[in-house]
Design an enzyme around this catalytic site. Sequence first.
Site, PDB file in Angstrom:
ATOM      1  N   THR A   1      39.428  45.942 -35.090  1.00 29.36           N
ATOM      2  CA  THR A   1      40.801  45.619 -34.774  1.00 29.36           C
ATOM      3  C   THR A   1      41.201  44.736 -36.058  1.00 29.36           C
ATOM      4  OG1 THR A   1      39.803  45.139 -32.696  1.00 29.36           O
ATOM      5  CG2 THR A   1      41.719  44.042 -33.166  1.00 29.36           C
TER       6      THR A   1
ATOM      7  N   THR B   1      39.876  38.545 -31.369  1.00 32.88           N
ATOM      8  CA  THR B   1      39.182  39.773 -31.839  1.00 32.88           C
ATOM      9  C   THR B   1      37.657  39.624 -31.133  1.00 32.88           C
ATOM     10  OG1 THR B   1      38.360  41.417 -33.592  1.00 32.88           O
ATOM     11  CG2 THR B   1      38.624  39.098 -34.011  1.00 32.88           C
TER      12      THR B   1
HETATM   13  C1  SD4 Z   1      38.018  45.392 -28.014  1.00 36.18           C
HETATM   14  N1  SD4 Z   1      38.886  43.173 -29.135  1.00 36.18           N
HETATM   15  O1  SD4 Z   1      38.505  46.587 -27.888  1.00 36.18           O
HETATM   16  C2  SD4 Z   1      38.347  44.587 -29.343  1.00 36.18           C
HETATM   17  C3  SD4 Z   1      37.428  44.904 -30.178  1.00 36.18           C
HETATM   18  C4  SD4 Z   1      37.307  44.216 -31.627  1.00 36.18           C
HETATM   19  O2  SD4 Z   1      36.508  43.908 -33.788  1.00 36.18           O
HETATM   20  O3  SD4 Z   1      38.031  43.056 -31.921  1.00 36.18           O
HETATM   21  N2  SD4 Z   1      36.512  44.661 -32.503  1.00 36.18           N
HETATM   22  O4  SD4 Z   1      37.311  44.634 -27.249  1.00 36.18           O
END
Ligand code: SD4
Length: 343
Positions: free
Chosen positions: A204, A255
């Site tokens: 992300t 995140t």
């Molecule tokens: C999620 N928050 O789809 C995102 C994943 C993420 O670094 O932040 N990955 O859950």
Amino acid sequence: MDRRKFINLSGLGLTSFSIPNFIPSITDLNRIQPIVASTWDAGLRANVAAWDVLKKGGTALDAVEQGVMVTESEINCCVGLDANPDRDGIVTLDASIMDHEFNCGSVAFLERIKHPIAVARKVMEKSPHVFLVGAGAQAFALANGFNLESGELSEQAKKNYKEWLKQSKYQPIINVEKNQSVAYLDPAYNAPKKLMDGNWNHDTIGMIAMDQMGNLSGSCTTSGAGFKMRGRVGDSPIIGAGLYVDNEVGAVVATGQGEDVIRVAGASAVVEWMRQGKSPEEACRLVVEKVNRIKKDKAKDIQVCFVAINKKGEVGAYSLQKGFNFSVYNNTGNHLNDASYLF
Ligand code: SD4
């Protein structure tokens, strides 16, 4: 420049300033310094594009869109179409964007479109809705001039998927970053190879910014959790969970494990703590602590991280686990900072 030095600079007033509530006067405009903050070290590269917009007097909204588009375009990167697929072998993308007037747009479960963040902005500006998903989001993107990409996995994603198929077990990883914090002052700097070595530990990029008018905006774009169930959507496209902007208070992006960010309406909760007078870092910490309380002994198995900017242009971040870093570009340069953490 390490984080402590960065904070010291803030103490000298180089990053803090007061923002008027209404239309800024010419004197105020001279005082307001733009700032952009983003998640992880990929944010260093994204910040350069965002800063380019901000330093010319562009809007925070344009900055956060242009910024994360850099990451969405990166080859062999864990965000965007090159990223890990779901457990059926298909990459599905989620994104959201929000401006200083509570306008927002999101897309989720979107396939074969290179820039989901730009589609999210179109949803915000050209549709009567705030959130489109799946085939409908893709049709909307095509109708608005976006190209349909091949849908073929990147070489790295093919390798990762092949490896994953051996066990086919959904085991979300704890998102941490292995790179050390660094000073990053040269806007023409190219990312060292090791930052894009396919050793993906997160998926992300989130970005928040304040422009020279003192307005805030934010964006968030992701491939979600690698090898997720088909149809799974995380926090990133959910306004109030992965992203929230209240121009009177601040902007926040998240995140980490989306399910646990959604549970606490994460980004919105951080904004509300800032409204109560907490600093950005304290506000992020209070919501991370809530996740810890809720998850009890399972908290050690997940990562949750927030980055926040308040109306004074102060930035803070906090994560559950050690190893979250965030990138900040202001008039002192582009810096990677280690976030404070609970464990
Ligand atoms: C999620 N928050 O789809 C995102 C994943 C993420 O670094 O932040 N990955 O859950």
